[in-house]
Write an enzyme that holds these catalytic residues in place. Structure first.
Site, short mmCIF file in Angstrom:
data_model
loop_
_atom_site.label_atom_id
_atom_site.label_comp_id
_atom_site.label_asym_id
_atom_site.label_seq_id
_atom_site.Cartn_x
_atom_site.Cartn_y
_atom_site.Cartn_z
N HIS A 187 0.84 -1.22 0.00
CA HIS A 187 0.00 0.00 0.00
C HIS A 187 0.86 1.26 0.00
O HIS A 187 0.43 2.31 0.51
CB HIS A 187 -0.95 0.04 1.21
CG HIS A 187 -1.71 -1.23 1.41
ND1 HIS A 187 -2.95 -1.45 0.86
CD2 HIS A 187 -1.38 -2.36 2.08
CE1 HIS A 187 -3.37 -2.66 1.20
NE2 HIS A 187 -2.43 -3.24 1.93
N SER A 237 15.17 21.08 -16.11
CA SER A 237 13.96 21.86 -16.37
C SER A 237 14.36 23.14 -17.10
O SER A 237 15.43 23.70 -16.85
CB SER A 237 13.31 22.20 -15.02
OG SER A 237 12.53 23.36 -15.14
N LYS A 277 16.47 21.41 -11.01
CA LYS A 277 15.82 20.13 -11.31
C LYS A 277 16.71 19.14 -12.04
O LYS A 277 17.48 19.50 -12.91
CB LYS A 277 14.55 20.34 -12.15
CG LYS A 277 13.41 21.03 -11.45
CD LYS A 277 12.85 20.29 -10.25
CE LYS A 277 12.08 19.04 -10.61
NZ LYS A 277 10.81 19.30 -11.29
N GLU A 304 10.19 7.77 -16.53
CA GLU A 304 8.82 8.24 -16.79
C GLU A 304 8.39 7.86 -18.20
O GLU A 304 7.25 7.48 -18.44
CB GLU A 304 8.74 9.75 -16.60
CG GLU A 304 8.96 10.17 -15.15
CD GLU A 304 9.13 11.67 -15.02
OE1 GLU A 304 8.24 12.41 -15.43
OE2 GLU A 304 10.18 12.10 -14.50
#
Ligand code: ARG
Length: 468
Positions: A160, A287, A293, A300
């Site tokens: 979970h 970024s 970043k 992804e």
């Protein structure tokens, strides 16, 4: 008249040429040209059979063979001129062969594009499975080396997405090695199913000519372990079934799913919140606005592309569903999804391997996250079981101990013996030993558990397989 007057390998019964719109709509050469090497190979096998049964002469065979080899070179070097008006890869190559030798007119004897394309794709699937298996091996090797370097570093295992019980980096990464190992087997099984020769099925009902199906199957390598030819046993099935497409796309989907779940774990581990791992600069991006970043785009994208690969499987199944036997032109749409799944999975496997090769595990962060004593609450229940407390009661007792420690705002092992015994009188003086991570792992030395010897054994097992 444009070139389209020339397109008609099948033009005998037609008065008019196809409309430009119909040509543009019906062509498949823009995507099936990647079957060219297999189509040429299939034609050579077919021609050698036509020679053996006396349908073509030796000289004609030599001319066809020379022409096919030249075409293979032209295709390979990119000089071959593909023509949309010739519809598909098969008719492009046949017409190009015709420009080289009149014997080309005999090549399509006893063959239809239906059994021809079925043969081409079977050769493609055998090749594609073997390439993807290599990609899987590469990804497994990267996972295995990261697992080996960090085999015994504890991390929390999650259910979970809540910390559950301690495992090790080695154990966690090996879970993915096992999954990829099964994917590897699945591609072997798809390749085995592909290894059956449909030539001789014709359009639907074979041929009246004295074709030698076994000979062409052998020439093209459709043989079993003892070299016996493997032939499709029903011609209608052979030209209409697309099981292989679905099996291949399904094996690609499962493998992508595994990579996608791995990607999600790595993205979490790479976040500041977890801090278990850092990805290499070479597989991350910055970024355009936020200078600090460093984003895990590689994983992804793997997660994102999985949607596309699963979509390809769905696309195929919906296309095939409800088609009457045998060939229907809908089936031309079977190729883009499998080519796409092949390419996307191939690059996802390579990127997974590349990114993991440069990944760094942060031992202190892992250890500190795994040192939460609550992760060993189940071990405390097991301890009580060994003192004779039935598990359900032991579970309840530990729940009460956790509640008591929360009430006193103390870590669980800092409850006093008196407090602990007021909840369960059989608790001994040694109850805090269960909070030692080394003990927790040492007690988990059965197959499949995260004990260090188990993990080491599995690493050795997979190293043996991958090096063989
Ligand atoms: N380009 C076609 C395909 O891939 C080849 C088979 C054509 N067969 C036919 N009967 N029109 O489906």
């Amino acid at each position: 008249m444009t070139d389209k007057s020339k397109q008609a390998t099948w033009g005998g019964r037609f008065q008019d040429s196809p409309d430009d719109l119909m040509l543009a709509f019906g062509e498949s050469v823009s995507f099936d040209q990647r079957l060219a090497p297999y189509d040429l190979q299939g034609s050579l096998g077919h021609a050698s059979m036509l020679l053996a049964v006396g349908i073509i002469e030796q000289e004609e065979f030599v001319e066809i063979e020379r022409g096919l080899k030249e075409l293979a070179e032209e295709v390979k070097s990119g000089t071959f001129q593909w023509k949309t008006e010739l519809e598909d890869v098969h008719m492009n190559l046949e017409q190009a062969l015709r420009a080289k030798t009149a014997a080309a007119d005999k090549l399509h004897t006893g063959r239809s594009r239906n059994d021809q394309v079925a043969t081409d794709v079977r050769l493609f699937f055998k090749d594609a499975c073997s390439q993807l298996k290599q990609g899987i091996e590469r990804a497994m090797t990267a996972l295995l080396s990261l697992a080996k370097k960090n085999a015994t570093i504890p991390i929390p295992g999650y259910t979970h997405l809540q910390r559950a019980q301690p495992v090790t980096v080695g154990h966690h990464l090996l879970a993915y090695v096992e999954m990829l190992g099964r994917d590897h087997e699945r591609f072997s099984s798809v390749a085995n199913h592909a290894n059956v020769c449909p030539l001789g099925s014709g359009a639907i009902a074979g041929s009246t000519l004295p074709l030698d199906r076994a000979l062409v199957a052998k020439a093209l390598g459709f043989v079993d372990e003892s070299g016996e030819p493997r032939l499709t046993p029903n011609g209608m099935d052979a030209v209409a079934d697309r099981d292989l497409f679905v099996e291949f796309a399904s094996a690609c989907s499962l493998c992508s799913l595994h990579l996608s779940r791995l990607a999600e774990d790595i993205i979490l581990w790479n976040s500041s919140e977890f801090g278990y791992l850092t990805l290499p600069d070479a597989f991350t991006t910055g970024s355009s606005l936020m200078p600090q970043k460093k984003n895990p785009d590689c994983f992804e994208l793997i997660r994102g592309k999985t949607g596309r690969v699963i979509g390809n499987l769905t696309n195929l199944m919906v296309t095939i569903k409800g088609l009457p036997l045998t060939y229907n032109r809908d089936l031309q749409e079977d190729k883009p999804p499998v080519f796409d799944s092949f390419e996307q999975l191939g690059i996802c496997l390579a990127v997974t391997a590349g990114a993991l090769d440069g990944a760094q595990i942060h031992e202190e962060n892992c250890l500190s996250a795994a040192s939460d004593p609550l992760l060993l609450a189940t071990d405390l229940a097991d301890y009580l079981v060994e003192l004779g407390v039935p598990f359900r009661q032991a579970h309840h007792v530990v729940g009460s101990l956790v509640a008591r420690s929360e009430e006193l705002n103390l870590p669980l092992p800092e409850l006093s013996d008196e407090d602990a015994r007021s909840i369960c009188p059989v608790i001994g003086n040694d109850w805090r030993e269960v909070f030692d991570l080394s003990r927790a792992f040492a007690r988990r030395e059965k197959p499949g558990m995260p004990g260090p010897q188990q993990v080491a054994g599995r690493i050795k097992f997979w190293e043996g397989i991958l090096q063989s």
